[in-house]
Motif scaffolding. Structure first.
Motif, PDB file in Angstrom:
ATOM      1  N   VAL A   1       0.970  -1.167   0.025  1.00 52.46           N
ATOM      2  CA  VAL A   1      -0.087   0.105   0.261  1.00 52.46           C
ATOM      3  C   VAL A   1       0.776   1.080  -0.020  1.00 52.46           C
ATOM      4  O   VAL A   1       1.830   1.345   0.584  1.00 52.46           O
ATOM      5  N   ALA A   2       0.454   2.267  -0.419  1.00 54.66           N
ATOM      6  CA  ALA A   2       1.047   3.641  -0.552  1.00 54.66           C
ATOM      7  C   ALA A   2       1.621   4.014   0.781  1.00 54.66           C
ATOM      8  O   ALA A   2       0.694   3.994   2.004  1.00 54.66           O
ATOM      9  N   THR A   3       2.650   4.324   0.936  1.00 55.49           N
ATOM     10  CA  THR A   3       3.183   4.516   2.286  1.00 55.49           C
ATOM     11  C   THR A   3       3.660   6.090   2.626  1.00 55.49           C
ATOM     12  O   THR A   3       3.583   7.020   1.521  1.00 55.49           O
ATOM     13  N   THR A   4       4.041   6.685   3.756  1.00 55.46           N
ATOM     14  CA  THR A   4       4.328   7.906   4.059  1.00 55.46           C
ATOM     15  C   THR A   4       5.705   7.652   4.672  1.00 55.46           C
ATOM     16  O   THR A   4       5.903   7.195   5.478  1.00 55.46           O
ATOM     17  N   ASN A   5       6.476   8.491   3.708  1.00 53.37           N
ATOM     18  CA  ASN A   5       8.041   8.530   4.051  1.00 53.37           C
ATOM     19  C   ASN A   5       8.577   9.389   5.354  1.00 53.37           C
ATOM     20  O   ASN A   5       7.423  10.280   5.755  1.00 53.37           O
ATOM     21  N   GLU A   6       9.529   9.197   5.748  1.00 49.88           N
ATOM     22  CA  GLU A   6      10.211  10.098   6.827  1.00 49.88           C
ATOM     23  C   GLU A   6       9.857  11.725   6.395  1.00 49.88           C
ATOM     24  O   GLU A   6      10.099  11.878   5.142  1.00 49.88           O
ATOM     25  N   SER A   7       9.847  12.598   7.439  1.00 48.40           N
ATOM     26  CA  SER A   7      10.002  14.000   7.119  1.00 48.40           C
ATOM     27  C   SER A   7      11.311  14.328   6.553  1.00 48.40           C
ATOM     28  O   SER A   7      12.149  13.837   6.993  1.00 48.40           O
ATOM     29  N   THR A   8      11.399  15.249   5.537  1.00 49.46           N
ATOM     30  CA  THR A   8      12.516  15.787   4.967  1.00 49.46           C
ATOM     31  C   THR A   8      13.050  16.769   5.671  1.00 49.46           C
ATOM     32  O   THR A   8      12.475  17.549   6.523  1.00 49.46           O
ATOM     33  N   GLY A   9      14.550  17.104   5.577  1.00 49.87           N
ATOM     34  CA  GLY A   9      15.125  18.328   6.340  1.00 49.87           C
ATOM     35  C   GLY A   9      15.513  18.032   7.693  1.00 49.87           C
ATOM     36  O   GLY A   9      15.759  19.107   8.372  1.00 49.87           O
ATOM     37  N   TRP A  10      15.323  17.013   8.058  1.00 50.34           N
ATOM     38  CA  TRP A  10      15.513  16.814   9.736  1.00 50.34           C
ATOM     39  C   TRP A  10      16.719  15.919   9.958  1.00 50.34           C
ATOM     40  O   TRP A  10      17.197  15.785  11.026  1.00 50.34           O
ATOM     41  N   LYS A  11      17.038  15.245   9.027  1.00 51.92           N
ATOM     42  CA  LYS A  11      18.112  14.053   8.965  1.00 51.92           C
ATOM     43  C   LYS A  11      19.531  14.570   9.688  1.00 51.92           C
ATOM     44  O   LYS A  11      20.569  14.529   9.156  1.00 51.92           O
ATOM     45  N   THR A  12      19.351  15.134  11.176  1.00 51.64           N
ATOM     46  CA  THR A  12      20.600  15.354  11.795  1.00 51.64           C
ATOM     47  C   THR A  12      20.997  14.357  12.872  1.00 51.64           C
ATOM     48  O   THR A  12      22.182  14.362  13.541  1.00 51.64           O
ATOM     49  N   SER A  13      20.278  13.254  12.903  1.00 50.39           N
ATOM     50  CA  SER A  13      20.514  11.962  13.779  1.00 50.39           C
ATOM     51  C   SER A  13      20.332  10.665  12.993  1.00 50.39           C
ATOM     52  O   SER A  13      19.933  10.734  11.689  1.00 50.39           O
ATOM     53  N   THR A  14      20.510   9.799  13.761  1.00 45.98           N
ATOM     54  CA  THR A  14      20.015   8.307  12.694  1.00 45.98           C
ATOM     55  C   THR A  14      18.431   8.014  13.080  1.00 45.98           C
ATOM     56  O   THR A  14      18.113   7.006  12.477  1.00 45.98           O
ATOM     57  N   ASP A  15      17.770   8.788  13.988  1.00 49.35           N
ATOM     58  CA  ASP A  15      16.265   8.720  14.180  1.00 49.35           C
ATOM     59  C   ASP A  15      15.635   8.955  12.869  1.00 49.35           C
ATOM     60  O   ASP A  15      15.721   9.704  12.048  1.00 49.35           O
TER      61      ASP A  15
END
Length: 586
Positions: A149-163
């Protein structure tokens, strides 16, 4: 309706959510003080401590208004859901498809609330914080169906950690899974672990932010070598082989040395229907494993204390393409059986061991490798995606090494008349102390003394490679012409390594422990020396001497005079006969 909402909140929502995300405090039926606040949005963080490149995706199953008590801007108590609807027609179709053949499924006119109740009932009691989804369970089937099914990906512009972070998601009931796995490999992709997919995380979005942890573990592998000095796999008796594996030992040419490969499994292995698991051990080209009659490596495989039946795994040995590889693989570790053909229980705490032996190949030992680590390394390949089977959904661990060392001697033979010039063709024998075997130049042994004669070369040297730590006796058998056999009673010496480092560092024998001893004058003073992997010293043979003689000139003159008289007498006799013959003729 309110009764149905409360039931869904406590069972389908909170129970399933807490099963896989660890997303809230322990559930209580008592509601905390505060004002109920309805929310339509929420944030989710999936904490990933190690793998920067691992990402997650979310799939909404149900839409709902999520209500939770709030006091002084702090959320308290459980969440309730109201106005439940399907999140999408695709989600509805996927979930209903899981139960297409179920006799007790809801009727065609059933509402989303009815299906939420049904899912709760089918999930059963195997839920709760810390529990991983079992392979083939209701929730596992739903998660697998929803991955399309269509998914929601992680929010962009936040990748300052591994979370993994998801902001302002629509409130409701969600599934979170791994989108792609990262690794700890370096830029050359040559070293590091590859991450594993999480078990499905079901949770309620809305109200308090969701802080979840992935439900997975990356398997670990290590390698140990048993040091025959203390017969141990570990450097610390208080620790396991995973915590303090012994990485270094030494051996003689042709001596079988014991190795152990040890691996853990994923903590969520119960989520996998089929779990591929394989050790790949790369030996140095100087080594060869112990081979059986079928020309396959001789191995013992154990899961915990249970010896695994050879029918449960495959052993192979490959020397193609300049490699020297031993492999032990399970097509499905979860189906392993013991030597009595009984099923072995494999869970997240299981440990898998492979024991085998290998030796330094005498034909491949050279002076250049003495004291240098012969690196032997293992990596583990494992299933890392519960919904992919075979080798497609696999990851690999960082390679873990172990090291074997061997030593040698460099002995020079000189004469007492010139200790700078080596004596050639001097013969020796070499034995380890208290052994009846003789050591050849390549380090192999024999009971045939003549087959193990060591002869000095034009420089007066003998070189022996492939020696283990120990005390040896070198005896001179045949000296050089004109020299006495000074070392006939033997030269005793010790190759002592001191402490082997665990990092593959080069090793020099300990000069202080060499104890090169023989009769007086046999060992050249201060000649004992050490270099990488080698002990050297010089043996001195005394030059032969002549005994004093007297009367040599008088005796010689007598012989000369006697010879002259004899010659004169013979000549006189011949002349007399000739004169007599001439008188008779007249």
């Amino acid at each position: 309706m309110n009764k149905n909402i409360a039931r869904l909140a406590v069972t389908a929502g909170l129970t399933a959510a807490l099963s896989f995300g660890g997303v809230m405090a322990p559930v209580t039926m008592a509601f905390a003080e505060g004002t109920p606040v309805a929310t339509e949005k929420g944030d989710v963080t999936i904490r990933e401590d190690t793998y920067t490149d691992t990402t997650f995706k979310g799939i909404q199953i149900f839409k709902a208004t999520v209500t939770q008590d709030n006091k002084d801007n702090a959320w308290n108590g459980p969440k309730t859901l109201s106005d439940i609807t399907w999140a999408s027609s695709d989600a509805e179709r996927a979930v209903k498809g899981v139960f297409a053949d179920a006799i007790d499924k809801p009727v065609d006119t059933a509402t989303a609330q009815d299906w939420a109740d049904y899912i709760t009932k089918k999930a059963g009691d195997n839920v709760g914080e810390g529990v991983k989804v079992d392979a083939g369970s209701t929730l596992d089937k739903i998660a697998k169906a929803l991955e399309e099914v269509a998914t929601t990906n992680e929010s962009t512009g936040w990748k300052t950690s591994t979370d993994g972070k998801f902001n302002n998601l629509p409130a409701g009931y969600w599934l979170f899974v791994t989108a792609q796995v990262g690794s700890t490999k370096d830029a050359n992709k040559t070293n590091g672990n590859e991450d594993a997919f999480t078990s499905p995380i079901f949770t309620i979005v809305g109200g308090a932010n969701v802080n979840a942890e992935p439900k997975k573990d990356v398997p670990n592998v290590t390698k140990a070598i048993k040091d025959d000095k203390d017969d141990k796999w570990v450097t610390d008796d208080n620790k396991t082989v995973f915590q303090a594996a012994n990485k270094a030992a030494d051996s003689a040419a042709g001596q079988l040395v014991e190795y152990q490969l040890a691996g853990t499994v994923a903590s969520n292995i119960n989520t996998y229907n089929k779990y591929f698991y394989a050790f790949t051990d790369e030996l140095p080209l100087t080594m060869v494993p112990e081979l059986g009659n079928d020309n396959k490596p001789v191995v013992e495989v154990k899961i915990g204390e249970s010896i695994v039946s050879p029918d449960s795994y495959t052993v192979s040995y490959n020397t193609d393409d300049g490699k020297n590889t031993l492999s032990v693989s399970f097509d499905n570790l979860k189906e392993a059986k013991d030597s009595s053909n009984n099923a072995i229980t494999v869970n997240g705490d299981s440990k898998v061991y492979v024991n085998y032996k290998a030796k330094l190949d005498p034909t491949k030992i050279s002076a250049g490798m003495l004291g240098k680590a012969q690196e032997n390394k293992v990596k583990l390949t494992y299933s890392n995606n519960p919904h992919s089977e075979g080798t497609e959904g696999t990851g690999t661990t960082v390679e873990h090494p172990a090291y074997d060392y061997t030593y040698g001697i460099d002995v020079t033979k000189v004469g007492s008349d010139d200790d700078t010039k080596g004596l050639k063709d001097v013969q020796f024998t070499l034995q380890e102390k208290d052994s009846d075997k003789f050591i050849k130049a390549d380090g192999t042994t024999t009971t045939d003394k003549d087959a193990a004669i060591l002869t000095t070369n034009n420089e007066g040297k003998i070189n022996v490679v492939g020696l283990d730590e120990g005390t040896y006796i070198l005896k001179e058998v045949t000296p050089a012409p004109g020299y006495n056999n000074s070392a006939s009673n033997g030269v005793t010496f010790t190759i002592a390594r001191g402490t082997l480092k665990q990092d593959g560092s080069e090793v020099k024998p300990d000069k202080g422990s060499a104890n090169v001893t023989a009769a007086d004058g046999v060992i050249k003073a201060d000649s004992a020396a050490v270099s990488t992997g080698k002990l050297s010293f010089t043996i001195v043979d005394q030059k032969g001497t002549g005994l004093p003689l007297t009367g040599l000139n008088g005796v010689t003159f007598t012989w000369i005079a006697g010879g002259a008289v004899l010659c004169i007498g013979v000549a006189h006799l011949i002349r007399s006969r000739k004169q007599a013959e001439e008188s008779e003729q007249e």
